[in-house]
Design an enzyme around this catalytic site. Structure first.
Site, mmCIF file in Angstrom:
data_model
loop_
_atom_site.group_PDB
_atom_site.id
_atom_site.type_symbol
_atom_site.label_atom_id
_atom_site.label_comp_id
_atom_site.label_asym_id
_atom_site.label_seq_id
_atom_site.Cartn_x
_atom_site.Cartn_y
_atom_site.Cartn_z
ATOM 1 N N CYS A 1 -13.360 111.893 51.948
ATOM 2 C CA CYS A 1 -13.710 113.247 52.408
ATOM 3 C C CYS A 1 -13.859 114.258 51.269
ATOM 4 O O CYS A 1 -14.785 115.066 51.256
ATOM 5 C CB CYS A 1 -12.680 113.727 53.423
ATOM 6 S SG CYS A 1 -10.995 113.205 53.091
ATOM 7 N N HIS B 1 -10.922 120.807 53.796
ATOM 8 C CA HIS B 1 -10.522 120.663 52.393
ATOM 9 C C HIS B 1 -11.220 121.744 51.562
ATOM 10 O O HIS B 1 -12.396 122.057 51.799
ATOM 11 C CB HIS B 1 -10.942 119.302 51.835
ATOM 12 C CG HIS B 1 -10.213 118.129 52.424
ATOM 13 N ND1 HIS B 1 -9.117 118.238 53.241
ATOM 14 C CD2 HIS B 1 -10.436 116.798 52.274
ATOM 15 C CE1 HIS B 1 -8.692 117.033 53.581
ATOM 16 N NE2 HIS B 1 -9.481 116.131 53.013
#
Ligand SMILES: NC(=O)c1ccc[n+]([C@@H]2O[C@H](COP(=O)([O-])OP(=O)(O)OC[C@H]3O[C@@H](n4cnc5c(N)ncnc54)[C@H](OP(=O)(O)O)[C@@H]3O)[C@@H](O)[C@H]2O)c1
Length: 332
Positions: A124, A239
């Protein structure tokens, strides 16, 4: 007739994949859900989750979207391939295999041409970085990257989300926080300065190693220098990354902004945040500025929803590319 298997359907990524298949009206005639014996029999969206074991019928799928961890991928992905499916795998099981394309849909879809039934989705934190940096690499060449990540707990799956919530709830109610189970330290109201785990004898975490390896593979440039620190923060989803990018050719902050304003999958902002990025499929880039300590370096801030573009969205985008050009469903 297009048949799709979703393996790990009850997990954080698996559930997001199911939402995306629905939202994007993915042209599937049948979607079959698989998980372990722990949640077989559960109903999701009116479909019963099947147990992935020796008795499961695995033949005849066109696409299998895997997000069940590396062990399950290693064991079961080849079985789906033998049964005729192209597997798009979210785990780290096959990313380092030179015969397995590692694909970000906006960056290197050409790599899909040579798959042998297995396609890997990047980690990710690498995924969002590639969407933001590929246009800069193409225009000016990247010599060196210095990255610090601020990774949300959903990147570690549904148990980690529950751990943050339980610790935060206890702390806010004046109760002793439950002991950490997913992470080595409490994550609520804290920051863990090493996201991932340390392999024997390595002073970098596996998350940091993934970013180094995967960046070079996706950008097809082994010469890129990469220094990275992966950090876990008490954010549920999304994130963030502080990025310093040093280019080979000069590139001004205005030129970088112009490149990214026209880049697929990127939205330019001032100071993007994970809360604002949650539920979105794009990568948000802000704070593009000259690094005053180096003539060819820029700073930037990159944020994205790790469950969506960081995992499920990219997997579904790859599946859409395969279905749009059915020749790509054939093994090279
Ligand atoms: N979370 C992210 O942001 C992210 C991003 C990129 C990649 N990934 C990768 O995606 C994978 C899944 O992550 P996640 O965050 O969704 O984890 P998760 O929330 O813990 O979910 C794991 C899923 O895998 C299933 N599973 C586990 N072992 C299995 C087995 N032996 N056979 C069949 N199914 C099994 C679980 O089923 P049960 O309900 O039966 O336990 C569950 O559906 C991991 O490889 C992870 O590294 C995650």
């Amino acid at each position: 007739m297009t048949r799709v298997a979703v393996v790990g359907a009850t997990g954080a990524v698996g559930r997001t994949m199911l939402s995306l298949l629905r939202e994007r009206s993915f042209p599937a005639d049948e979607i079959v859900l698989f998980a372990s014996s722990r949640s077989a029999g559960t109903e999701i969206d009116g479909r019963t989750v099947r147990r992935l074991d020796e008795t499961a019928e695995l033949d005849g799928f066109d696409i299998a979207l895997f997000s069940a961890g590396a062990g399950a991928s290693r064991e079961w992905a080849p079985r789906f391939v033998d049964g005729g499916a192209v597997v798009i795998d979210n785990s780290s099981a096959f990313r380092r295999d030179p015969s397995v394309p590692l694909v970000v849909s906006e960056v290197n879809p050409h790599a899909l041409q040579h798959h042998r039934g297995l396609i890997a989705n990047p980690n990710c934190s690498t995924m969002q970085l590639m969407v933001a940096l590929a246009p800069i690499h193409r225009a000016a060449g990247i010599e060196r990257l210095v990255v610090a990540t601020y990774q949300s707990v959903s990147g570690s799956g549904r148990k980690a989300i529950a751990e943050l919530e339980a610790q935060a709830h206890a702390s806010l109610n004046g109760i002793e926080m439950p002991a950490p189970e997913v992470y080595p330290d409490h994550i609520a109201f804290n920051v863990i300065g090493a996201a991932g785990s340390f392999a024997e004898g390595d002073d970098h975490t596996d998350e940091e190693r993934k970013m180094m390896f995967e960046t070079r593979k996706i950008l097809e440039d082994e010469s890129i220098g990469i220094a990275v620190t992966c950090v876990r923060v008490p954010v549920r989803i999304g994130h963030s990354e502080a990025v310093n990018v040093q280019t080979r050719d000069p590139l001004t902050a205005d030129q970088a902004r112009e490149l990214l304003a026209n880049a697929p999958g990127v939205i330019l902002g001032h100071v993007p945040s994970p809360l604002a990025a949650e539920g979105r499929d794009e990568v948000f880039v802000g704070r593009i500025r000259r690094d005053e300590s180096h003539p060819r370096a820029l700073g930037m801030w990159v944020v994205s929803d790790n469950l969506r573009k960081g995992a499920a969205t990219n997997a579904v985008q790859i599946a859409e590319l395969l279905v749009a050009d059915r020749a790509r469903l054939a093994v090279a």
